[in-house]
Design a protein around this motif. Structure first.
Motif, PDB file in Angstrom:
ATOM      1  N   LEU A  67      79.905  29.137  44.194  1.00 29.08           N
ATOM      2  CA  LEU A  67      78.444  29.159  44.262  1.00 29.08           C
ATOM      3  C   LEU A  67      77.935  29.454  45.676  1.00 29.08           C
ATOM      4  N   THR A  68      78.530  28.849  46.687  1.00 27.34           N
ATOM      5  CA  THR A  68      78.055  29.069  48.052  1.00 27.34           C
ATOM      6  C   THR A  68      78.248  30.521  48.467  1.00 27.34           C
ATOM      7  N   ASN A  69      79.425  31.063  48.239  1.00 31.09           N
ATOM      8  CA  ASN A  69      79.667  32.468  48.598  1.00 31.09           C
ATOM      9  C   ASN A  69      78.848  33.421  47.739  1.00 31.09           C
ATOM     10  N   LEU A  70      78.630  33.060  46.484  1.00 30.66           N
ATOM     11  CA  LEU A  70      77.797  33.881  45.607  1.00 30.66           C
ATOM     12  C   LEU A  70      76.365  33.942  46.156  1.00 30.66           C
ATOM     13  N   SER A  71      75.887  32.820  46.662  1.00 31.22           N
ATOM     14  CA  SER A  71      74.548  32.766  47.268  1.00 31.22           C
ATOM     15  C   SER A  71      74.474  33.658  48.494  1.00 31.22           C
ATOM     16  N   ARG A  72      75.525  33.632  49.300  1.00 35.75           N
ATOM     17  CA  ARG A  72      75.561  34.463  50.507  1.00 35.75           C
ATOM     18  C   ARG A  72      75.595  35.946  50.124  1.00 35.75           C
ATOM     19  N   ILE A  73      76.385  36.273  49.131  1.00 37.96           N
ATOM     20  CA  ILE A  73      76.454  37.662  48.657  1.00 37.96           C
ATOM     21  C   ILE A  73      75.079  38.117  48.179  1.00 37.96           C
ATOM     22  N   ALA A  74      74.373  37.253  47.459  1.00 33.72           N
ATOM     23  CA  ALA A  74      73.027  37.593  46.991  1.00 33.72           C
ATOM     24  C   ALA A  74      72.104  37.883  48.175  1.00 33.72           C
ATOM     25  N   LEU A  75      72.171  37.050  49.206  1.00 28.06           N
ATOM     26  CA  LEU A  75      71.361  37.298  50.400  1.00 28.06           C
ATOM     27  C   LEU A  75      71.718  38.637  51.045  1.00 28.06           C
ATOM     28  N   GLU A  76      73.009  38.902  51.167  1.00 28.97           N
ATOM     29  CA  GLU A  76      73.449  40.170  51.762  1.00 28.97           C
ATOM     30  C   GLU A  76      72.958  41.366  50.951  1.00 28.97           C
ATOM     31  N   LEU A  77      73.026  41.257  49.634  1.00 27.99           N
ATOM     32  CA  LEU A  77      72.560  42.359  48.781  1.00 27.99           C
ATOM     33  C   LEU A  77      71.059  42.568  48.931  1.00 27.99           C
ATOM     34  N   ALA A  78      70.311  41.483  49.039  1.00 31.48           N
ATOM     35  CA  ALA A  78      68.862  41.596  49.233  1.00 31.48           C
ATOM     36  C   ALA A  78      68.548  42.241  50.580  1.00 31.48           C
ATOM     37  N   ILE A  79      69.295  41.856  51.611  1.00 30.93           N
ATOM     38  CA  ILE A  79      69.079  42.444  52.938  1.00 30.93           C
ATOM     39  C   ILE A  79      69.392  43.938  52.913  1.00 30.93           C
ATOM     40  N   THR A  80      70.474  44.311  52.245  1.00 28.96           N
ATOM     41  CA  THR A  80      70.822  45.729  52.127  1.00 28.96           C
ATOM     42  C   THR A  80      69.714  46.499  51.425  1.00 28.96           C
ATOM     43  N   GLU A  81      69.240  45.976  50.307  1.00 34.45           N
ATOM     44  CA  GLU A  81      68.159  46.638  49.563  1.00 34.45           C
ATOM     45  C   GLU A  81      66.878  46.699  50.396  1.00 34.45           C
ATOM     46  N   ALA A  82      66.595  45.635  51.120  1.00 35.96           N
ATOM     47  CA  ALA A  82      65.393  45.617  51.970  1.00 35.96           C
ATOM     48  C   ALA A  82      65.501  46.658  53.077  1.00 35.96           C
ATOM     49  N   SER A 122      67.193  34.589  57.604  1.00 40.66           N
ATOM     50  CA  SER A 122      67.540  33.597  56.577  1.00 40.66           C
ATOM     51  C   SER A 122      69.052  33.494  56.403  1.00 40.66           C
ATOM     52  N   LEU A 123      69.754  34.603  56.611  1.00 39.07           N
ATOM     53  CA  LEU A 123      71.212  34.596  56.517  1.00 39.07           C
ATOM     54  C   LEU A 123      71.823  33.765  57.650  1.00 39.07           C
ATOM     55  N   GLN A 124      71.211  33.823  58.822  1.00 42.64           N
ATOM     56  CA  GLN A 124      71.685  32.999  59.940  1.00 42.64           C
ATOM     57  C   GLN A 124      71.547  31.515  59.611  1.00 42.64           C
ATOM     58  N   TYR A 125      70.415  31.124  59.036  1.00 42.05           N
ATOM     59  CA  TYR A 125      70.232  29.731  58.636  1.00 42.05           C
ATOM     60  C   TYR A 125      71.230  29.344  57.550  1.00 42.05           C
ATOM     61  N   PHE A 126      71.481  30.258  56.649  1.00 39.06           N
ATOM     62  CA  PHE A 126      72.456  30.004  55.591  1.00 39.06           C
ATOM     63  C   PHE A 126      73.826  29.707  56.199  1.00 39.06           C
ATOM     64  N   ASP A 127      74.236  30.525  57.165  1.00 35.17           N
ATOM     65  CA  ASP A 127      75.537  30.337  57.796  1.00 35.17           C
ATOM     66  C   ASP A 127      75.623  29.036  58.590  1.00 35.17           C
ATOM     67  N   GLN A 128      74.475  28.506  58.979  1.00 31.36           N
ATOM     68  CA  GLN A 128      74.429  27.212  59.671  1.00 31.36           C
ATOM     69  C   GLN A 128      74.313  26.057  58.671  1.00 31.36           C
ATOM     70  N   LEU A 129      74.454  26.379  57.380  1.00 31.04           N
ATOM     71  CA  LEU A 129      74.354  25.422  56.274  1.00 31.04           C
ATOM     72  C   LEU A 129      72.959  24.818  56.139  1.00 31.04           C
ATOM     73  N   LYS A 130      71.957  25.522  56.649  1.00 31.24           N
ATOM     74  CA  LYS A 130      70.564  25.096  56.532  1.00 31.24           C
ATOM     75  C   LYS A 130      69.955  25.836  55.343  1.00 31.24           C
ATOM     76  N   TYR A 131      70.403  25.424  54.154  1.00 26.84           N
ATOM     77  CA  TYR A 131      70.030  26.126  52.932  1.00 26.84           C
ATOM     78  C   TYR A 131      68.540  26.025  52.629  1.00 26.84           C
ATOM     79  N   LYS A 132      67.933  24.885  52.922  1.00 32.07           N
ATOM     80  CA  LYS A 132      66.497  24.740  52.654  1.00 32.07           C
ATOM     81  C   LYS A 132      65.682  25.705  53.512  1.00 32.07           C
ATOM     82  N   GLU A 133      66.070  25.860  54.778  1.00 33.71           N
ATOM     83  CA  GLU A 133      65.351  26.773  55.662  1.00 33.71           C
ATOM     84  C   GLU A 133      65.573  28.223  55.227  1.00 33.71           C
TER      85      GLU A 133
END
Length: 178
Positions: A67-82, A122-133
């Motif tokens: 789940l955690t890596n899947l969430s990160r992949i989703a963020l990466e895909l959104a950043i790529t599309e953006a 947001s990906l930087q916060y994710f990598d710092q385990l700050k999921y809420k941010e």
């Protein structure tokens, strides 16, 4: 009379213990789930499960992610599309047929460019385990997506609509982490 209560109490205790065992087994299975079933299970918690599933399944890394890596992949895909949408917005600026059109498209591009930076943050916060941010920033990005459409840059409608749906789903996915 005492035996009746003792038997009822024993049955109640057995039911509680069995209930706890089965529910903890269920949660352990969900935590260890990967692959297509995790993608489907996770995306079924979102507003646009079809968008979520098809987008995550487009990246082969999703099939071996928890789940955690899947969430990160989703963020990466959104950043790529953006970023791809940002490139398209810039092309529209360069191909404007009038000064008015150029101004509108430039405002769209500038606004979108700032938003993409936030999404990357947001990906930087994710990598710092700050999921809420991370979640909060994705939600802000999502809220600003209609800016270009509201300006009248209809050429980006399809891309922005997809991004809005997928980032809405990402907000739901990130929420599963906290």
């Amino acid at each position: 009379m005492a035996i009746k209560y003792g038997v009822s109490l024993s049955l109640l205790v057995i039911q509680i213990v069995l209930s706890l065992l089965f529910s903890s087994h269920h949660f352990a299975k969900a935590d260890n789930e990967i692959g297509k079933s995790l993608i489907t299970t996770t995306c079924n918690h979102t507003e646009f499960p079809d968008v979520c599933i098809s987008t995550l399944e487009s990246d082969p890394r999703s099939f071996s992610a928890g789940l955690t890596n899947l969430s990160r992949i989703a963020l990466e895909l959104a950043i790529t599309e953006a970023n791809e949408t940002k490139v398209e917005a810039f092309k529209l600026v360069n191909n404007a047929g009038s000064y008015e059109s150029w101004g509108i498209r430039l405002a769209c591009y500038d606004g979108f460019n700032s938003s993409v930076y936030q999404l990357e943050e947001s990906l930087q916060y994710f990598d710092q385990l700050k999921y809420k941010e991370s979640n909060r920033i994705v939600d802000l990005f999502n809220g600003g997506l209609n800016y270009c459409i509201n300006l009248g840059v209809v050429e980006l409608t399809t891309r922005i609509t997809f991004l809005r749906k997928f980032t809405t789903d990402i907000v739901a996915i990130l929420h599963l982490l906290f």
